[in-house]
Design a protein around this motif. Structure first.
Motif: not given
Length: 184
Positions: A40, A100, A176-177, A179-180, A183-184
């Motif tokens: 990431a 968060k 969720e992390q 999935k982010r 999206e990058m």
């Protein structure tokens, strides 16, 4: 978190497990290996490292939850499920909808040696299926009379219902992390 009947609480958890299973199978199971392993931004975990981390939590909590349920008394039909103070605290702390704030993973829960991403995702799916089996057992057991040690300390204990929900909320946070990262 309001008080629920025992059955409603188990149904709520079961629906969350089914949702996570469906999401992981549809979104992550068949991604290309290079995408699963891609780090990431800002030196964060890769998708597969998120799931490897979750697997360490399942390895810690699921046997303890099962043991507590094996020792639990039968359920009184009219009982409700109530969160313990500590259980509610841990659940709220991990809930991605409530905050968060980032937490550093304990050393034993940091992902290492993620050389087979498909095996890690498959293991995670198996753990979710194991939780469904645990929930079948939990339907007839009193979730308030026994306790489960937390991964922070043997001295910190929460009831099995809180422990199951904590694992699922923690899963949700890292799904969720992951999935982010996509999206990058």
């Amino acid at each position: 978190m309001q008080e629920l009947s025992h059955t409603d609480f188990i149904n709520l958890i079961e629906a969350e497990v089914e949702k996570q299973l469906k999401e992981v199978i549809l979104v992550f199971q068949n991604l290309p290996e290079d995408l699963l392993l891609q780090p990431a931004a800002e030196a964060g975990w890769s998708i597969v490292e998120c799931f490897a981390h979750l697997n360490t939590y399942a390895e810690f909590y699921l046997p303890r939850i099962e043991k507590a349920l094996d020792q639990a008394t039968p359920l009184d039909e009219s009982s409700n499920f109530k969160h313990s103070f500590l259980g509610r605290y841990f659940i709220n702390m991990m809930d991605p909808n409530r905050g968060k704030r980032k937490y550093k993973a304990l050393k034993r829960h940091q992902p290492v040696g993620v050389d087979n991403p498909y095996a890690i995702i498959s293991t995670y799916i198996q753990y979710l299926e194991n939780i469904l089996g645990i929930l079948k057992k939990a339907r007839g057991k009193n979730l308030l009379r026994k306790s489960v040690t937390t991964s922070l300390s043997d001295w910190l204990r929460i009831n099995p219902g809180d422990a199951i929900l904590f694992v699922l909320i923690h899963n949700k946070r890292h799904i969720e992390q992951a999935k982010r990262i996509l999206e990058m």
